[in-house]
Design an enzyme around this catalytic site. Sequence first.
Site, PDB file in Angstrom:
ATOM      1  N   GLU A 281       0.943  -1.170  -0.073  1.00 26.04           N
ATOM      2  CA  GLU A 281       0.188   0.022   0.107  1.00 26.04           C
ATOM      3  C   GLU A 281       0.780   1.082   0.160  1.00 26.04           C
ATOM      4  O   GLU A 281       0.395   2.341  -0.356  1.00 26.04           O
ATOM      5  CB  GLU A 281      -0.929  -0.159   1.404  1.00 26.04           C
ATOM      6  CG  GLU A 281      -2.269   0.729   0.842  1.00 26.04           C
ATOM      7  CD  GLU A 281      -3.419   0.310   2.033  1.00 26.04           C
ATOM      8  OE1 GLU A 281      -3.063  -0.070   2.975  1.00 26.04           O
ATOM      9  OE2 GLU A 281      -4.578   0.926   2.010  1.00 26.04           O
ATOM     10  N   HIS A 310       6.963 -27.257  -0.367  1.00 28.64           N
ATOM     11  CA  HIS A 310       6.136 -28.439  -0.929  1.00 28.64           C
ATOM     12  C   HIS A 310       5.099 -27.790  -1.993  1.00 28.64           C
ATOM     13  O   HIS A 310       4.022 -28.417  -2.167  1.00 28.64           O
ATOM     14  CB  HIS A 310       5.490 -29.272   0.006  1.00 28.64           C
ATOM     15  CG  HIS A 310       6.575 -30.072   0.925  1.00 28.64           C
ATOM     16  ND1 HIS A 310       6.906 -31.394   0.431  1.00 28.64           N
ATOM     17  CD2 HIS A 310       7.538 -29.570   1.898  1.00 28.64           C
ATOM     18  CE1 HIS A 310       8.081 -31.649   1.273  1.00 28.64           C
ATOM     19  NE2 HIS A 310       8.253 -30.648   2.037  1.00 28.64           N
ATOM     20  N   LYS A 424     -13.984   2.658  -2.413  1.00 24.72           N
ATOM     21  CA  LYS A 424     -14.527   3.125  -1.249  1.00 24.72           C
ATOM     22  C   LYS A 424     -15.851   3.890  -1.494  1.00 24.72           C
ATOM     23  O   LYS A 424     -17.093   3.555  -1.164  1.00 24.72           O
ATOM     24  CB  LYS A 424     -13.698   3.723  -0.357  1.00 24.72           C
ATOM     25  CG  LYS A 424     -12.614   2.894   0.257  1.00 24.72           C
ATOM     26  CD  LYS A 424     -12.092   3.770   1.290  1.00 24.72           C
ATOM     27  CE  LYS A 424     -10.626   3.241   1.747  1.00 24.72           C
ATOM     28  NZ  LYS A 424      -9.883   4.293   2.752  1.00 24.72           N
TER      29      LYS A 424
HETATM   30  O1  PA5 Z   1      -2.983   1.874   6.043  1.00 24.31           O
HETATM   31  C1  PA5 Z   1      -4.089   2.308   5.995  1.00 24.31           C
HETATM   32  O2  PA5 Z   1      -4.010   3.701   5.977  1.00 24.31           O
HETATM   33  C2  PA5 Z   1      -5.208   1.667   5.740  1.00 24.31           C
HETATM   34  O3  PA5 Z   1      -4.806   0.425   5.518  1.00 24.31           O
HETATM   35  C3  PA5 Z   1      -6.116   1.750   6.807  1.00 24.31           C
HETATM   36  O4  PA5 Z   1      -5.501   1.064   8.102  1.00 24.31           O
HETATM   37  C4  PA5 Z   1      -7.492   0.881   6.595  1.00 24.31           C
HETATM   38  O5  PA5 Z   1      -7.921   1.317   5.248  1.00 24.31           O
HETATM   39  C5  PA5 Z   1      -8.174   1.253   7.836  1.00 24.31           C
HETATM   40  O6  PA5 Z   1      -8.530   2.488   7.914  1.00 24.31           O
HETATM   41  P1  PA5 Z   1      -9.224   3.148   9.050  1.00 24.31           P
HETATM   42  O7  PA5 Z   1      -8.216   2.963  10.385  1.00 24.31           O
HETATM   43  O8  PA5 Z   1      -9.646   4.402   8.891  1.00 24.31           O
HETATM   44  O9  PA5 Z   1     -10.457   2.460   9.401  1.00 24.31           O
END
Ligand code: PA5
Length: 454
Positions: A281, A310, A424
């Site tokens: 990410e 394996h 989203k």
């Molecule tokens: O690293 C990130 O920003 C994302 O993976 C968030 O952790 C994830 O989308 C969850 O977001 P939030 O903590 O706002 O619910």
Amino acid sequence: MPLIFDYTNLLTGAVGEKAGLSEAEIGKLDGTEEKIIREAEAKWLPFRELPYRDEYAKSVSDLARECAGRFSTLVNLGIGGSSLGGNALVSALAGPQGNHQKVSVFFPENVDPDSFSRLLDSLDLEKTIFSVVSKSGSTAETTAQFLVVRDLLISRFGPGGYRERVVAITDPKKGDLRRLAEEDRLRTLPFPDGVGGRFSVLCPAGLFPAAMAGIDINEVLAGAREMDKRCRVSDLFQNPALLFAILLYLSNHKGRGMVVFWPYSDLLIPAADWFRQLWAESLGKRNSVDGAVVHAGQTPIRAVGVTDQHSQLQLYIEGPRDKVICFLAVNDYRTVVEIPDAGIKIPSFSYLQGKTLNSLIRAEQEATEMSLTKAGRPNCKLVFPRLAAIHLGEYFYLLEVATAFAGTLFQIDPFDQPGVEEGKKLTFGMMGREGYEDKLKEFTEWRKRPGKIV
Ligand code: PA5
């Protein structure tokens, strides 16, 4: 002994001219390391302050002590960075074989109706507490799970009983979860300003479930502080985060667009999953910081111990030369399992008798490492002297800083995730959220496109 980054088998001396990285190649970045460190230090990176924020550790420990005295189970409602770090800590350091397990902790994450209802059905609600964790306070998955749980708790225990069974971890000032937590008068812990989800394991989001499981969170933070010292050294060859970032960046540059994280400990599987999110990410970006289209990133894959010898190993040894492997090795496992000597005289049995599972898994990790190296497949390893809180703290901090450094090398912003926003918004539209009517329209049209099915 600290956590070690062993990169011997990434170098030409081990895997050959073509596959390996030479001193000269690494040297080309000479001078860059200073720049990377300076750039990272010039930026306000709140995750780097977390190991020193004793006030968070204190409020987490105080609340965990109070809750662990009364509840035997914690269910962490959160996703991505609001779940993976806590899960990694709890898996590595608590669990049935730990010395200090207090509370069993679950991280359901997915909104799979089958697994979520199975989990809820299995709980003794009387003895269960829930943490709802969201930095933004508006994540659909977490909100939906929380609404289900909230209703369940209110109908079973009334508003007072519900209030006692929920802790909200969210932005201290803003967001819809903060608003509801205040309206419902829930207990809260802060998800500090500026700390991104995937960099949040050392704040209350990761520390609260860990403390509930009886883990010494001060030791985790002490490990992160030790690693912080190592990550501030300007000599590239003394700085594990810088080396990790540079070596993986150069590997990617040479066509190794995938990195396989390969724990030889089941307890470290969530720690590998945590890294997978962090690297994917943070670095997977369309645009560079200058706005050029670069489609940067390196795909993280997770393999598991001898199991994937394996399954995946054949591909890694003989398939495309597009991967670099990073083992997670453990010197001393928490348990020793002896293989009894039953006096069997058949060759496939006799050599194992009287040995341990520990020596077998260790031999297999090294055998895999050596066979990959002989086949000219670059690999490295992070070695945990043992599964201890201090080393998990070192691990998280090393990889977080390495990811920030890698962001500079790839020339992208490692702290945003613009690519996931569209999905989203479409979900909000489909689920009827106000303000997303255009997305619903777009989605409805898209669904009408002619498909090809068989
Ligand atoms: O690293 C990130 O920003 C994302 O993976 C968030 O952790 C994830 O989308 C969850 O977001 P939030 O903590 O706002 O619910």
